[in-house]
Structures are given as C-alpha cells and as structure tokens.
Design a protein around this motif. Structure first.
Motif, PDB file in Angstrom:
ATOM      1  N   ALA A   1       0.822  -1.208   0.000  1.00 30.20           N
ATOM      2  CA  ALA A   1       0.000   0.000   0.000  1.00 30.20           C
ATOM      3  C   ALA A   1       0.854   1.255   0.000  1.00 30.20           C
ATOM      4  O   ALA A   1       0.527   2.242  -0.676  1.00 30.20           O
ATOM      5  CB  ALA A   1      -0.929  -0.005   1.215  1.00 30.20           C
ATOM      6  N   VAL A   2       1.951   1.240   0.755  1.00 32.72           N
ATOM      7  CA  VAL A   2       2.823   2.416   0.806  1.00 32.72           C
ATOM      8  C   VAL A   2       3.539   2.616  -0.528  1.00 32.72           C
ATOM      9  O   VAL A   2       3.662   3.739  -1.027  1.00 32.72           O
ATOM     10  CB  VAL A   2       3.853   2.288   1.946  1.00 32.72           C
ATOM     11  N   GLY A   3       3.998   1.542  -1.142  1.00 33.93           N
ATOM     12  CA  GLY A   3       4.842   1.670  -2.320  1.00 33.93           C
ATOM     13  C   GLY A   3       4.144   1.633  -3.654  1.00 33.93           C
ATOM     14  O   GLY A   3       4.761   1.924  -4.679  1.00 33.93           O
ATOM     15  N   ARG A   4       2.853   1.336  -3.680  1.00 39.79           N
ATOM     16  CA  ARG A   4       2.198   1.112  -4.974  1.00 39.79           C
ATOM     17  C   ARG A   4       2.096   2.385  -5.812  1.00 39.79           C
ATOM     18  O   ARG A   4       2.024   2.323  -7.047  1.00 39.79           O
ATOM     19  CB  ARG A   4       0.813   0.517  -4.743  1.00 39.79           C
ATOM     20  N   ALA A   5       2.091   3.553  -5.178  1.00 38.95           N
ATOM     21  CA  ALA A   5       1.964   4.796  -5.941  1.00 38.95           C
ATOM     22  C   ALA A   5       3.172   5.042  -6.832  1.00 38.95           C
ATOM     23  O   ALA A   5       3.071   5.790  -7.815  1.00 38.95           O
ATOM     24  CB  ALA A   5       1.770   5.983  -5.001  1.00 38.95           C
TER      25      ALA A   5
ATOM     26  N   ALA B   1       3.499   9.289   7.577  1.00 38.88           N
ATOM     27  CA  ALA B   1       3.962   8.356   8.614  1.00 38.88           C
ATOM     28  C   ALA B   1       3.941   6.953   8.038  1.00 38.88           C
ATOM     29  O   ALA B   1       3.293   6.048   8.555  1.00 38.88           O
ATOM     30  CB  ALA B   1       3.078   8.457   9.853  1.00 38.88           C
ATOM     31  N   GLU B   2       4.671   6.782   6.929  1.00 40.38           N
ATOM     32  CA  GLU B   2       4.629   5.521   6.178  1.00 40.38           C
ATOM     33  C   GLU B   2       5.642   4.502   6.653  1.00 40.38           C
ATOM     34  O   GLU B   2       5.464   3.302   6.466  1.00 40.38           O
ATOM     35  CB  GLU B   2       4.836   5.810   4.686  1.00 40.38           C
ATOM     36  N   GLY B   3       6.731   4.974   7.273  1.00 43.68           N
ATOM     37  CA  GLY B   3       7.798   4.052   7.645  1.00 43.68           C
ATOM     38  C   GLY B   3       7.343   2.987   8.618  1.00 43.68           C
ATOM     39  O   GLY B   3       7.701   1.813   8.503  1.00 43.68           O
ATOM     40  N   ARG B   4       6.529   3.380   9.574  1.00 48.29           N
ATOM     41  CA  ARG B   4       6.051   2.420  10.579  1.00 48.29           C
ATOM     42  C   ARG B   4       5.159   1.355   9.943  1.00 48.29           C
ATOM     43  O   ARG B   4       5.076   0.241  10.436  1.00 48.29           O
ATOM     44  CB  ARG B   4       5.320   3.159  11.700  1.00 48.29           C
ATOM     45  N   LEU B   5       4.473   1.703   8.852  1.00 51.17           N
ATOM     46  CA  LEU B   5       3.588   0.732   8.198  1.00 51.17           C
ATOM     47  C   LEU B   5       4.396  -0.388   7.549  1.00 51.17           C
ATOM     48  O   LEU B   5       4.087  -1.571   7.714  1.00 51.17           O
ATOM     49  CB  LEU B   5       2.732   1.433   7.146  1.00 51.17           C
ATOM     50  N   ILE B   6       5.431  -0.013   6.801  1.00 49.51           N
ATOM     51  CA  ILE B   6       6.221  -1.048   6.126  1.00 49.51           C
ATOM     52  C   ILE B   6       7.028  -1.853   7.141  1.00 49.51           C
ATOM     53  O   ILE B   6       7.202  -3.071   6.994  1.00 49.51           O
ATOM     54  CB  ILE B   6       7.119  -0.453   5.031  1.00 49.51           C
ATOM     55  N   LEU B   7       7.499  -1.180   8.197  1.00 52.93           N
ATOM     56  CA  LEU B   7       8.219  -1.912   9.242  1.00 52.93           C
ATOM     57  C   LEU B   7       7.307  -2.906   9.945  1.00 52.93           C
ATOM     58  O   LEU B   7       7.743  -4.004  10.326  1.00 52.93           O
ATOM     59  CB  LEU B   7       8.802  -0.934  10.270  1.00 52.93           C
TER      60      LEU B   7
END
Length: 465
Positions: free
Chosen positions: A197-201, A311-317
């Motif tokens: 979800a974070v990287g798809r854009a 605040a995307e870093g916490r999602l992928i982590l």
C-alpha cells in the motif's frame, strides 16, 4: 578508498606522532626536557589541531606533536588533514582499544563520496598500523560505515527499491548468503499488504519490494535485522514542504544500517542464523497513493487506520516485523529514520533506543559507551497506547496530538512484536548536518559497532571476532 593504514616495513622509517591532550603536555615535556625550549618557542599548548614539528640533529622532521580534543574517540581523525605527507606511527604505542579507535578514525578521516565528482585530493599521510590494533576488526567496521554512508549519500534517482535490492544481493554474494525479493503485486500474494500500500503509488517504474537476506547455520541462534527502506519520501498525499523533502534520499538510512551490520556479522563469521528484512519502497504521489483515513490490513491481521500518509515508515516496518517475529528470533533489531520527534528530543547524534527488556537495554547501552557510540533509552510508555486508538480499525497509524511522537511510533511497532521476542528499536537520523573530523557532512552510520558487540556477546562469539 585510499590506503592510509600501512604495514611497518623494514627500511621505511616512520615519524613518531605524539597525540597529546592539553593536560598531558606538561608530563610529556618533563620526560623530554631537551624538547622543551623548542616546543615553548612554537607556542604549542596541545590545543586541538595544533602541531609542533620537532627537528632532529640533521634538520629533518624527527617527531611530530599534535594536540587532540579531550575524551573524543574521533580526535585522531582531525590529524590527517593537518599533517604534511609522510609515514607516521603513534608514539607511544596505544593499548588495544585505543589503537583500534585511532586506526578506525584515521581511515574514516579519508572517506569521501566521489560517485559524481572526482575531486582532486592531496596525498594522504600514512599511519603505520598500531601493533595492538585488531586489523580485521578495524577493517570490518570501516567497510560497514563506508557502505552505510555510500548508500545514504546516493540520490534517490540512482537508489530506488530495485537498486537497494541489488546492493543487498551484492553483499549476500560476497558472503555466500541467499537473497530474494518479493516484488510488486507479489507482496499481496505473500501477505505484505502495508508494504504494498505504501509503495504502490511509485509503481510500475519503482515497484515496492521486501528484501530477504539469509545467512548462517539454520540451527544457530536466530538474529534478525529489519531496516526501513523508504528510498524517497515525498510524504504521499500529505505532501512534505520542500525544506522537509530535500533530504529524503536518506529515508532508507535504516536499511543501510542493517546492511552494514549484516556485513560485519557475516565477515566475522558469528555463529548465528542471520536474517535481514528490508521493506523497500518509494512514498510517492499518484492515483494509486493511499489516502488519510484509509484502513489497511496488515500481515499480522490487525487493521490500521491511516492518520497521515507521511507516517509511512512504521507501516512497512510493521509487516516486516510481523514476519521477523514469526520465527521467534533470539534477537530482533530494527533501525529506522522514523520520527522528527526523536531528533527534537535527542538531537542528530544520539539514537533513540526503545526496548521492553531492561537487561537487553542495559547491554546495548553499555556496548555503546564502550564503543564511543552512545544511545539514549526512551520509554515504551504503555499509557500512551491510547493515543493510537481508532474508532474504525484496530489501531491508528499516528496520534492526533503533537506530543510523544517517537514514543507513539515505537508503541505502534510494538503491536507487531510479541512481548516474548527480545527486541530493540533504534530511531536514528543517519545524517551529519555539519562536517567534523572523520564525519563529513552527509550520510552517517550510528551505533554499528555497539550493535555488533551486542550480537557477538549474545551468541558467545569466538574470541577475537
């Protein structure tokens, strides 16, 4: 890197280099009374950076006195830029720990990021390897720091998720490790929905991925490293202002750190089953970008309401930590350039440490002090967990308030790591805003030797590693 540390070859005399703090000068002069008139005539007071060349009977340079800063592990790094070209040896021969610190500082004083510009540099003064320095340990630490700096300093155009994966693959090939990546929609197929979800854009050109490196005996204690690999962070739809976006090539600094640490572990042959997990993405803006108040599923099964797309870093982590914890490792470490709040609290040079286990926290803090790489522990203050409550999901990605941002980010990650797993979370800046001896402006490695010492101690590493 240029070779600035050399063997003590027969027939190649080296100039004795006496590094003195201000409080040591009087004692040295008392032991060398013949040198006092000359030293005093030069006005040498062992101020940091000052030099006092002592001639021999033939008029040639026979000894060099150099002032260094008090209690600074980087003090020797200031000398190469000031000394005339030549071959030097430390006098007197330092004890092992000081010898290794001096050798490492001397080597890193010559670091420069020259991928895009071949800047002419004067000949580097050479230092004869201190006899009591463990050369393998110095080389290992220097190569790790240089790798971390090079990766962080590389612009995002040349270091996206695919290139970060290539760097991990090159490191794996060097040490006989395996490395695979779960890429693009494969993240959905293998249940890493928040990384996707974070990287798809940024897809299709810069597809997100999970990099997975494994090394060592499967029967050995499991040590797992997780690093935040946001190769560029625009902030997403909650777009950063230009001043805040300028340095976001460094937002993969956590990934760089765990690759550097992994290289040290593999080079030393520590008896561990090492795993490195790096969620690598670019947080971009497009019609595919996640939106505020979207609700995302996660690998652990928890649903997460997005409060701010920056605040995307916490999602992928979180997805990577859930996978790491599923193997019940003996030690789990994550490193991330996660919050500005940690920098407000502790400044650029002091990593924020979060840990549930007091004994484990004490170990890494002691290792940091011994290595000259201090950390500062902040609390995983459980009552603040309420700040992450959501009315529509299991938890919110951020708090609605301005307070305790580093703590609430760590508490968010803690939701994805069972209390039974020994876990350290480091929130780092990974950047030098100003140049200092041995630490040029740009990407920086923090606490690598401390983390390596912790891993080595936890798995009872062989002597000398």
């Amino acid at each position: 890197m240029r070779q600035t540390l050399v063997d003590n070859e027969a027939g190649a005399p080296a100039i004795p280099l006496v590094a003195l703090r201000r409080d040591q000068l009087a004692g040295w002069l008392a032991d060398h009374p013949d040198a006092r008139p000359w030293v005093e005539s030069l006005g040498f007071a062992a101020e940091p950076g000052a030099l006092a060349p002592l001639p021999g009977p033939d008029g040639r340079l026979a000894r060099m006195l150099a002032g260094i800063a008090d209690d600074d592990p980087w003090a020797v790094a200031a000398l190469p830029a000031r000394l005339p070209p030549g071959r030097y040896r430390l006098d007197p021969e330092p004890e092992p720990a000081a010898a290794e610190a001096a050798a490492l500082a001397w080597r890193l004083a010559d670091y420069g990021f020259d991928r895009y510009r071949a800047a002419p540099r004067p000949p580097a003064p050479l230092l004869v390897w201190p006899e009591r320095a463990d050369r393998a340990r110095v080389r290992r630490a220097a190569e790790a720091v240089e790798l971390v700096r090079d990766l962080i300093n590389t612009p995002a155009a040349d270091l996206g998720p695919a290139e970060l994966a290539a760097a991990a693959e090159a490191l794996a090939a060097r040490h006989g490790a395996s490395c695979r990546s779960v890429v693009g929609d494969g993240l959905l197929a293998e249940n890493y929905p928040m990384i996707h979800a974070v990287g798809r854009a940024a897809a299709p050109a810069r597809r997100p991925r999970l990099i997975d490196l494994r090394w060592g005996d499967p029967a050995a204690p499991r040590v797992t490293l997780v690093g935040k690999g946001v190769c560029f962070d625009s902030g997403g739809l909650d777009l950063k202002p230009s001043a805040s976006m300028k340095l976001m090539k460094k937002d993969m600094g956590g990934a760089a750190h765990v690759l550097g640490l992994a290289g040290m572990i593999m080079d030393a042959g520590l008896p561990v089953r090492l795993r490195v997990l790096i969620p690598a993405v670019e947080n971009a803006v497009s019609g595919e970008a996640m939106r505020p108040l979207d609700v995302l599923p996660s690998r652990k099964g928890l649903t997460v309401e997005i409060g701010n797309t920056d605040a995307e870093g916490r999602l992928i982590l979180a997805d990577a930590l859930a996978e790491a914890a599923s193997e019940d490792p003996a030690l789990l470490i994550d490193v991330a350039t996660l919050t500005g709040a940690a920098r407000v609290a502790l400044g650029p040079d002091l990593p924020a440490l979060f840990c549930r286990d007091d004994a484990l926290a004490a170990e890494i803090l002691a290792a940091g002090e011994a290595a000259g790489e201090p950390l500062w522990r902040l609390p995983l203050f459980a009552p603040y967990r309420r700040l992450l409550d959501s009315k529509v999901a299991d938890l919110a990605s951020v708090s609605d308030g301005p307070h305790a941002g580093a703590i609430t980010a760590a508490l968010f990650l803690a939701e994805f790591v069972p209390p039974t797993v020994p876990w350290l979370h480091l929130d780092v800046l990974a950047w030098n805003g100003r140049a200092r001896p041995g630490r040029p402006e740009g990407g920086e490695a923090l606490a690598l030797r401390a983390l390596f010492a912790l891993v080595a101690a936890r798995v009872a590493a062989p002597a000398g590693s």
